[in-house]
Every structure is written in C-alpha cells, then in structure tokens.
Design a protein around this motif. Structure first.
Motif, PDB file in Angstrom:
ATOM      1  N   SER A 428       0.828  -1.196   0.000  1.00 13.91           N
ATOM      2  CA  SER A 428       0.000   0.000   0.000  1.00 13.91           C
ATOM      3  C   SER A 428       0.870   1.256   0.000  1.00 13.91           C
ATOM      4  N   ARG A 429       0.611   2.155  -0.923  1.00 18.77           N
ATOM      5  CA  ARG A 429       1.311   3.443  -0.959  1.00 18.77           C
ATOM      6  C   ARG A 429       1.014   4.235   0.311  1.00 18.77           C
ATOM      7  N   GLU A 430      -0.162   4.037   0.876  1.00 15.15           N
ATOM      8  CA  GLU A 430      -0.537   4.764   2.088  1.00 15.15           C
ATOM      9  C   GLU A 430       0.406   4.435   3.241  1.00 15.15           C
ATOM     10  N   ILE A 431       0.805   3.154   3.350  1.00 13.96           N
ATOM     11  CA  ILE A 431       1.738   2.768   4.406  1.00 13.96           C
ATOM     12  C   ILE A 431       3.063   3.501   4.227  1.00 13.96           C
ATOM     13  N   TRP A 432       3.561   3.516   2.996  1.00  8.90           N
ATOM     14  CA  TRP A 432       4.853   4.142   2.738  1.00  8.90           C
ATOM     15  C   TRP A 432       4.817   5.653   2.923  1.00  8.90           C
ATOM     16  N   ASP A 433       3.663   6.264   2.690  1.00  9.29           N
ATOM     17  CA  ASP A 433       3.545   7.708   2.873  1.00  9.29           C
ATOM     18  C   ASP A 433       3.462   8.089   4.342  1.00  9.29           C
ATOM     19  N   ASN A 434       3.109   7.142   5.198  1.00  7.55           N
ATOM     20  CA  ASN A 434       2.858   7.481   6.603  1.00  7.55           C
ATOM     21  C   ASN A 434       3.661   6.657   7.596  1.00  7.55           C
ATOM     22  N   ALA A 435       4.618   5.899   7.116  1.00 10.26           N
ATOM     23  CA  ALA A 435       5.387   5.051   8.026  1.00 10.26           C
ATOM     24  C   ALA A 435       6.738   4.706   7.410  1.00 10.26           C
ATOM     25  N   SER A 436       7.613   4.172   8.242  1.00 14.18           N
ATOM     26  CA  SER A 436       8.906   3.642   7.801  1.00 14.18           C
ATOM     27  C   SER A 436       8.847   2.122   7.875  1.00 14.18           C
ATOM     28  N   VAL A 437       9.283   1.459   6.816  1.00 13.05           N
ATOM     29  CA  VAL A 437       9.202   0.001   6.736  1.00 13.05           C
ATOM     30  C   VAL A 437      10.545  -0.603   7.128  1.00 13.05           C
ATOM     31  N   GLY A 458       3.699  12.662  13.263  1.00 15.32           N
ATOM     32  CA  GLY A 458       3.333  13.876  12.558  1.00 15.32           C
ATOM     33  C   GLY A 458       3.994  13.883  11.192  1.00 15.32           C
ATOM     34  N   LYS A 459       4.814  14.890  10.927  1.00 20.83           N
ATOM     35  CA  LYS A 459       5.544  14.970   9.664  1.00 20.83           C
ATOM     36  C   LYS A 459       6.931  14.345   9.752  1.00 20.83           C
ATOM     37  N   ASN A 460       7.267  13.817  10.902  1.00 19.08           N
ATOM     38  CA  ASN A 460       8.613  13.293  11.119  1.00 19.08           C
ATOM     39  C   ASN A 460       8.668  11.784  10.916  1.00 19.08           C
ATOM     40  N   LYS A 461       9.600  11.344  10.087  1.00 17.24           N
ATOM     41  CA  LYS A 461       9.832   9.922   9.896  1.00 17.24           C
ATOM     42  C   LYS A 461      10.981   9.453  10.793  1.00 17.24           C
ATOM     43  N   MET A 462      11.072   8.172  10.976  1.00 13.92           N
ATOM     44  CA  MET A 462      12.170   7.599  11.738  1.00 13.92           C
ATOM     45  C   MET A 462      13.490   7.896  11.038  1.00 13.92           C
ATOM     46  N   THR A 463      14.467   8.372  11.797  1.00 13.30           N
ATOM     47  CA  THR A 463      15.766   8.708  11.220  1.00 13.30           C
ATOM     48  C   THR A 463      16.850   7.720  11.626  1.00 13.30           C
ATOM     49  N   GLN A 464      16.750   7.138  12.825  1.00  9.50           N
ATOM     50  CA  GLN A 464      17.714   6.157  13.282  1.00  9.50           C
ATOM     51  C   GLN A 464      17.006   5.108  14.115  1.00  9.50           C
ATOM     52  N   MET A 465      17.621   3.922  14.214  1.00  8.05           N
ATOM     53  CA  MET A 465      17.025   2.854  15.008  1.00  8.05           C
ATOM     54  C   MET A 465      18.119   2.062  15.711  1.00  8.05           C
ATOM     55  N   PHE A 472      13.217  -2.204  20.890  1.00  9.50           N
ATOM     56  CA  PHE A 472      13.576  -1.548  19.635  1.00  9.50           C
ATOM     57  C   PHE A 472      13.408  -0.056  19.870  1.00  9.50           C
ATOM     58  N   TYR A 473      14.453   0.728  19.571  1.00  7.32           N
ATOM     59  CA  TYR A 473      14.424   2.172  19.780  1.00  7.32           C
ATOM     60  C   TYR A 473      14.460   2.889  18.436  1.00  7.32           C
ATOM     61  N   ALA A 474      13.830   4.051  18.396  1.00  4.21           N
ATOM     62  CA  ALA A 474      13.835   4.846  17.168  1.00  4.21           C
ATOM     63  C   ALA A 474      13.916   6.322  17.529  1.00  4.21           C
ATOM     64  N   LEU A 475      14.605   7.070  16.677  1.00  2.00           N
ATOM     65  CA  LEU A 475      14.627   8.529  16.771  1.00  2.00           C
ATOM     66  C   LEU A 475      13.768   9.085  15.649  1.00  2.00           C
ATOM     67  N   SER A 476      12.856   9.981  16.012  1.00  2.00           N
ATOM     68  CA  SER A 476      11.964  10.596  15.036  1.00  2.00           C
ATOM     69  C   SER A 476      11.735  12.040  15.440  1.00  2.00           C
ATOM     70  N   GLY A 477      12.224  12.971  14.624  1.00  2.00           N
ATOM     71  CA  GLY A 477      12.093  14.380  14.992  1.00  2.00           C
ATOM     72  C   GLY A 477      12.810  14.654  16.301  1.00  2.00           C
ATOM     73  N   THR A 478      12.099  15.191  17.266  1.00  2.00           N
ATOM     74  CA  THR A 478      12.668  15.484  18.581  1.00  2.00           C
ATOM     75  C   THR A 478      12.197  14.477  19.622  1.00  2.00           C
ATOM     76  N   GLU A 479      11.901  13.258  19.203  1.00  2.00           N
ATOM     77  CA  GLU A 479      11.416  12.236  20.127  1.00  2.00           C
ATOM     78  C   GLU A 479      12.295  10.993  20.068  1.00  2.00           C
ATOM     79  N   LEU A 480      12.514  10.413  21.234  1.00  2.00           N
ATOM     80  CA  LEU A 480      13.118   9.093  21.355  1.00  2.00           C
ATOM     81  C   LEU A 480      11.989   8.120  21.685  1.00  2.00           C
ATOM     82  N   LEU A 481      11.813   7.114  20.860  1.00  2.00           N
ATOM     83  CA  LEU A 481      10.715   6.159  21.015  1.00  2.00           C
ATOM     84  C   LEU A 481      11.252   4.799  21.424  1.00  2.00           C
TER      85      LEU A 481
END
Length: 506
Positions: A428-437, A458-465, A472-481
């Motif tokens: 689904s293109r929708e998944i790719w537009d709104n998430a990181s695979v 929001g508008k921020n995608k995952m940048t590091q994992m 499992f940790y991820a950095l997205s924008g100004t958040e650590l998840l």
C-alpha cells in the motif's frame, strides 16, 4: 428418504454453495487489490499471491456455473467439496503452524473469528458430502465411487494447500522475489521521551540505559535511564582539547566511551565514570568505526591505491597494528559510491555486518573480517544504480541521485533490521507515505523473517534505530521512542510460531 426430499436437499445444498461463492467471489473482485494484498500477507500463501488471488475468484464463479447446470451439478459439488476442504485445511494450518494469524476474508465472513470460520467451513464440507451421498443412483449402494470420489476431492484440496504452504514458506524466507510479509505487531510502542533537538544519534546502550550523541554539541553525551523518566547531559573532556575535528562522533561500549573523527584521524578513549578521555595511537584515516574491544576496532576507509572503500582492523598498541582487507567490498561501478554501506558489530554473536546502501546484499564476517557468508535482502536491486562523474581535480561526485535500497540498519544477536527505501509487491502506498518500513533478516543463513512498520510522528519519519535484547528504539524528529518486542528476539531469529500471542491480537 423419498426422492423428492433427496432432490430438495441436494438443491438446497447447491443453492447455499452458490450463494456463498457468488457473495465471496464478488466481494473479492470488487476489492481485488486489497484481496491480493491480504493473500500476500498470508503466512502460508505469500509467494503465490499473484496467482492465487485471481484463481480463487475464477474457481468460485466456475463452481457456481456448474451447480446451476443440472447435468454438471455433481461435478460442481465435487469441486466445491475440494475447495472448501482446502479452505478448512488452510485455516487449520493458520491456527496451528503459522508465524502469525492474518486477516484474509471479506464481507460477512470477516466478522467471524478464525475458530468460528473453521467450524463454518466444516459444516459446508459436511453439507457437500451429504449432497453427494444423496445423489448416488438408487439400488447401487456399494458403488465404490460413492466414497472414493469425495475422498479424492478432500485429499486433493488438502494436498494442494500443504504443498503451497511448504513451497511458499521456502520461497518467502529463502528465495524471496520482493514480497513482504508484515508481521502482526512484532513491536509495541512502550515509552516516549521528548528531546529538545532533532540532531541526536544513538551512541550506544547498556542494560536499558540509552546513550545519545548530538551532532551540534559533539562534546555532550546524553544519558537516558531505563525508566525513560530521567536524562542527564555530561560533558566530555579530552586530554588534548583543541582538535581540528570535522564531524566527531561518540560511541559507548560500557564502561568505556570513545570520541573519534576519522578525518583527523583521532580516537579518544575514556571511562564513563570520569568522562575524561585520552588520545590513542590511532593514525589511520577512516569514515566509520566499530568497537570490538576497548583496544581493537574495525573500520571502513577509502583506499587511495584501489580507489574504493575497504574494511580494516586496528589493534591499539604503542604502534597500532593495522590490517586492511581489499577483497571484501566488491566494486561494481567506480568502487566509491557503489560500495558504500554501513558497518555494524553484533555484540550478541561477536560478528560484523556490512550492509550496502545501494544494492541488495550484506556481508557477515568474524571479528577479524574473515568473510563468513554473503546474504541478500528481498529486493531485486543486485547492481548499484549510481551514476558517477569525475571532476577535473580527479575527485568523483554523483552524476544523479542514486537509487537507495537500504537507509539504515541495526543488528543484535543474529537478527538484522534494515530500514528499507523500496516498496515491494502488493504493498500500500498509504503505508509508505505514513510510516517507515523495517525488514527483518537472520544473519546465520539466507532467511527473511518478515517486516513491520513504524508510524510517522506527525511529519517526522524515523531517522535512526537501535535493537537490543528487549527493546527496539527509534529517533523521530525530537522524540526518542521505545518499542517493546512482542516476542523474544530469539523467536524472530528462529522464526518459531507464537500462536497464543497471535490469537490474542486477532
């Protein structure tokens, strides 16, 4: 039983099957793309989604036609019995032998649980058997075909599903042609920590504590405790403070930390207790560094002799012992951009991983950079699609934006996670537009284990994992998840089913 009652019973069964298959086939046809995607996500039939999706619809309509014609009604009942038997065996395998339980039904059947659906199918199998037994000619009670043909129909449907299951599993895990299988919530969001800036990167972890470096404040190490409730920023002091660093980074290998910049080159080593670091005897230029032990590193560098990226090791002694390996990274275009990738150390297996950015391959090596195996990701880009032009001064630059295959990677205990940049089949293109695979691979053999996605913030995608034994940790924008692994990481590695957990989520 009177003849009229027999005929009415047979007719009623035929009408029930006709209504069922007309409804099922039509609902699938009206939402064919989604139906094919659902088949592609089946843990049993993923590899054959392109064939099975239209075949099932065609067979269901074909059975309806046969049931409508009195002269062909028995043939229709045999085919209905075989197809319904196949559906029944499929559900049984899903419930007992699959890695997870998907959703692959449409219409009113979608409201049923899988156990109820199994019972529903068994009832229809019994109805078809009843109709076939009633349709035997009068006075010929011992006719072998009365029992043999229905059994052959059931056996054919059963064997077909089992063969498809076994072959599909082999293709998906070992010979995948870029069909992703999205696992059912393998990671669950656990905690979030708000950071002040979006310039952080993972420097390491230890027993739940996360260490973050900051590109804009290279002498600050941020430590976030395991409860995600407290963060402290500590200043690193170097014994030679003024260094002509270009892009220094921090890496933590508890209880040590390292500050390095391969363009100088320099490596400073210190203890986290004191935050004071001393310069080592490293004198080799490098672009990436991985810590194996406090005095033994692996690195990536650019060979001026071969004009290609190479890997090396260095043992820090009074005179550093450097070993360069020219034959690991295979040149395809010019050797600089096409061999670019990420070097990782798996602390769980003490192996090294090198994943290419622009092709579907990663290397598994021992700590001395002896090649153990070359493995591939599921996409089909085997040759780096980069265009390179040479400048008058002899340097090279990208002639056009390259096709990036793998964006980021992390590894732990024989499980490699790759943040993919390419859409697979039936996705689904929708998944790719709104998430990181994220794709999951074993590193002990050629085996794809599945995929999952991390929703955008929001508008921020995952940048590091980062992957550890529990999270499992991820950095997205100004958040650590932080995401909790629904199963132990060893289960990902071995691919064993966890049916109880799966059922609770369906």
């Amino acid at each position: 039983m009177k003849t009229s009652l027999k005929q009415n019973t047979i007719l009623a069964v035929c009408l029930l099957y006709a209504l069922l298959f007309i409804y099922a086939a039509t609902s699938k046809l009206l939402d064919f793309s989604n139906f094919r995607v659902q088949i592609a996500q089946s843990p049993l039939l993923s590899a054959y989604a392109g064939v099975i999706a239209p075949a099932v619809i065609g067979i269901e309509y074909g059975i309806v036609f046969l049931l409508w014609k009195p002269a062909l009604r028995n043939l229709g009942l045999y085919m209905a019995l075989g197809l319904m038997s196949a559906f029944t065996v499929y559900i049984y395998l899903i419930l007992n032998y699959s890695d997870f339980i998907p959703c692959s039904c449409g219409g009113i059947l979608e409201k049923m649980g899988w156990a109820e659906h199994l019972i529903f199918n068994i009832v229809f199998v019994l109805l078809a058997l009843t109709a076939l037994l009633l349709s035997r000619p009068p006075g010929r009670k011992q006719l072998p075909g009365t029992v043999l043909f229905p059994l052959l129909s059931i056996l054919t449907g059963t064997i077909l599903v089992v063969v498809l299951f076994l072959s599909s599993e082999h293709i998906i895990k070992h010979q995948n042609n870029f069909t992703r299988r999205f696992l059912q919530h393998p990671v669950l969001e656990d905690k979030t920590y708000a950071l002040k800036f979006n310039s952080y990167y993972f420097a390491g972890s230890h027993e739940g504590t996360i260490y973050l470096g900051n590109y804009t404040a290279p002498n600050i190490l941020t430590i976030i405790d395991s409860s995600f409730s407290l963060a402290q920023s500590r200043t690193i002091r170097l014994d030679i403070p003024r260094q002509p660093f270009r892009s220094p980074k921090i890496k933590v290998d508890y209880p040590y930390f390292f500050v390095y910049d391969g363009s100088v080159p320099a490596i400073f080593k210190g203890l986290l207790d004191t935050m004071e670091a001393k310069k080592t005897a490293m004198d080799t230029y490098f672009s990436q560094l991985e810590i194996i032990t406090p005095d033994y590193f692996t690195f990536k560098t650019l060979s001026t002799r071969e004009k290609t990226n190479i890997l090396g090791t260095v043992a820090l002694k009074e005179v550093p012992n450097v070993s360069l390996h020219y034959d690991l990274l295979e040149k395809q275009v010019n050797g600089i951009f096409d061999t670019d990738g990420l070097l990782l150390h798996d602390s769980g297996t003490d192996e090294l991983i090198y994943g290419y950015f622009y092709r579907n391959e990663f290397l598994v090596m021992d700590r001395n950079l002896k090649l153990i195996r070359r493995l591939h990701t599921i996409d089909t880009v085997s040759r780096a699609q980069v265009k390179v032009s040479q400048l008058p001064d002899g340097t090279y630059k990208m002639g056009a934006p390259p096709l990036e295959v793998n964006k980021d990677m992390t590894v732990y205990n024989g499980v490699l996670l790759i943040h993919s940049n390419l859409m697979g089949k039936y996705e689904s293109r929708e998944i790719w537009d709104n998430a990181s695979v994220v794709d999951i691979y074993a590193t002990d053999e050629q085996r794809y284990l599945g995929s999952f996605f991390i929703n955008d913030r929001g508008k921020n995608k995952m940048t590091q994992m980062l992957l550890t034994d529990r999270y499992f940790y991820a950095l997205s924008g100004t958040e650590l998840l932080r995401y909790r692994l629904r199963n132990a990481i060893g289960v990902f590695h071995r691919g064993k089913p966890k049916n109880q957990q799966s059922r609770q989520n369906n």
